[in-house]
Design a protein around this motif. Structure first.
Motif, mmCIF file in Angstrom:
data_model
loop_
_atom_site.group_PDB
_atom_site.id
_atom_site.type_symbol
_atom_site.label_atom_id
_atom_site.label_comp_id
_atom_site.label_asym_id
_atom_site.label_seq_id
_atom_site.Cartn_x
_atom_site.Cartn_y
_atom_site.Cartn_z
ATOM 1 N N THR A 178 1.082 -1.405 0.131
ATOM 2 C CA THR A 178 -0.012 -0.054 -0.013
ATOM 3 C C THR A 178 0.982 1.088 0.050
ATOM 4 O OG1 THR A 178 -1.771 -0.435 0.820
ATOM 5 C CG2 THR A 178 -1.885 1.550 1.106
ATOM 6 N N GLU A 191 -8.446 -0.371 -9.651
ATOM 7 C CA GLU A 191 -9.242 -0.229 -9.102
ATOM 8 C C GLU A 191 -10.006 -1.206 -8.655
ATOM 9 O OE1 GLU A 191 -13.206 2.630 -10.167
ATOM 10 O OE2 GLU A 191 -12.666 0.906 -11.748
ATOM 11 N N ALA A 220 -9.184 -2.242 -5.371
ATOM 12 C CA ALA A 220 -9.282 -0.872 -4.258
ATOM 13 C C ALA A 220 -7.392 -1.295 -3.815
ATOM 14 C CB ALA A 220 -9.799 -1.867 -2.712
ATOM 15 N N ASP A 248 -3.918 0.738 -3.320
ATOM 16 C CA ASP A 248 -3.623 2.267 -3.549
ATOM 17 C C ASP A 248 -1.528 2.470 -3.810
ATOM 18 O OD1 ASP A 248 -3.236 4.856 -2.873
ATOM 19 O OD2 ASP A 248 -2.713 4.694 -0.744
#
Length: 351
Positions: free
Chosen positions: A284, A305, A308, A310
């Motif tokens: 992340t 996307e 999810a 990042d």
């Protein structure tokens, strides 16, 4: 002598208004504009994704590969694989220089073009008869045109030409890897390179080392590539994994990095389908750098996307200031890296 467009738009035959890279066809007329340079071509270097696609689609039939490459160049006025959308680069000798060319090149210089063949007007005159279709490097003759905003590097005197060509073909990769890694904390930054035994992959390993990454993990496809890298000092750990198997890839990278993803993941695999695995293998807040022309950027964006995730995702565009000199420096400074390249392209030019 006519006046040229610095971006080469005057060479576009179709469609009207396109830039050379996006064009269906370019005009490779040898008569140069006042800001152009004509190169007498000696060797093409097809990019890895393009060559793999051609080789696979023809079942390894070198004659068929040669015929298709010849047809592409004749039809498009450039080497622009319509399936992969990629091309490669070339080496040759400067033949003529327009009086307004800003490239600083002189007739007689041996150079490598550092812009893609997908936007370089090209004509061959030998039918590729010296090439057997079974390697990325294509000995040939003909001419190519460079624009005012093209890039070229004079070939070094201390390396065989075919070796320098192989390095310069992927010189954008290590320069960007160094930049991305260097902007993170040296004491903790981890790097995973997918396709680490290839040209751009091995240079990316060396660049991560040069940028003082805390740990560098090489991801390779099989035991053969593992053996090629073992003992090279380019990586702290070597992982054998299928980069198109996202869950297994992420699991193996995480295991090598004490249960977390890499801060920087570099994708140098020349087959499609590696986007999701690269994203899952990245921590992340980490960065994924895509250098493969086999990458589907919609798959990467939508995959991140959907997961999810990042993560920052960068397209390796092949150009960072000083990239050619840096890649050659890495090769000269690391005998193991040089050995990897020699094993890939041969000890000397046999053509």
């Amino acid at each position: 002598m006519s006046k040229g467009s610095p971006v080469g738009s005057h060479r576009v035959v179709s469609p009207a208004g396109a830039l050379p890279q996006a064009a269906d066809r370019l005009d490779p007329d040898p008569e140069i504009a006042d800001d152009e340079v004509r190169i007498s071509v000696e060797r093409l270097n097809l990019d890895a994704a393009s060559y793999r696609q051609l080789h696979t689609s023809h079942g390894g039939d070198g004659d068929a590969v040669r015929a298709e490459v010849r047809a592409i160049i004749a039809q498009r006025g450039k080497m622009h694989n319509p399936v992969t959308g990629s091309g490669g680069m070339l080496i040759g000798t400067v033949d003529a220089v327009g009086p307004r060319s800003p490239l600083g090149l002189k007739p007689g210089q041996k150079v490598a073009t550092l812009v893609s063949l997908t936007l370089t007007p090209l004509r061959i005159d030998d039918g590729l008869m010296r090439w057997d279709g079974n390697s990325e490097q294509v000995p040939t003759s003909g001419h190519a045109i460079l624009f005012a905003r093209s890039i070229a590097a004079v070939l070094p005197d201390d390396l065989p030409e075919h070796l320098a060509l192989a390095v310069l073909d992927v010189c954008g990769a290590p320069a960007l890897v160094r930049r991305v890694v260097a902007r993170r904390p040296h004491a903790t930054t981890t790097v995973a390179v997918l396709g680490a035994a290839g040209k751009s992959g091995s240079l990316s390993l060396a660049a991560a080392r040069d940028a003082h990454a805390a740990k560098v993990v090489a991801v390779v496809r099989d035991e053969i590539e593992d053996a090629q890298l073992r003992g090279s000092g380019l990586a702290d750990d070597i992982v054998i994994a299928d980069a198109t198997d996202p869950l297994r890839l992420a699991e193996k990278v995480n295991d090598a990095l004490d249960g977390r993803g890499a801060d920087v993941t570099v994708v140098c695999v020349d087959v499609p389908g590696c986007e999701h695995g690269a994203i899952l293998a990245t921590a992340t807040g980490g960065t994924v750098v895509f250098f493969s022309m086999a990458t589907s950027f919609p798959a990467a964006a939508l995959g991140a996307e959907g997961l999810a995730a990042d993560v920052e995702m960068l397209i390796g565009n092949g150009y960072v200031p000083g990239h050619a000199e840096y890649a050659l420096h890495l090769l000269r400074a690391n005998p193991h890296l040089k050995d990897l390249f020699i094993a890939r392209v041969g000890k000397e030019d046999e053509d």
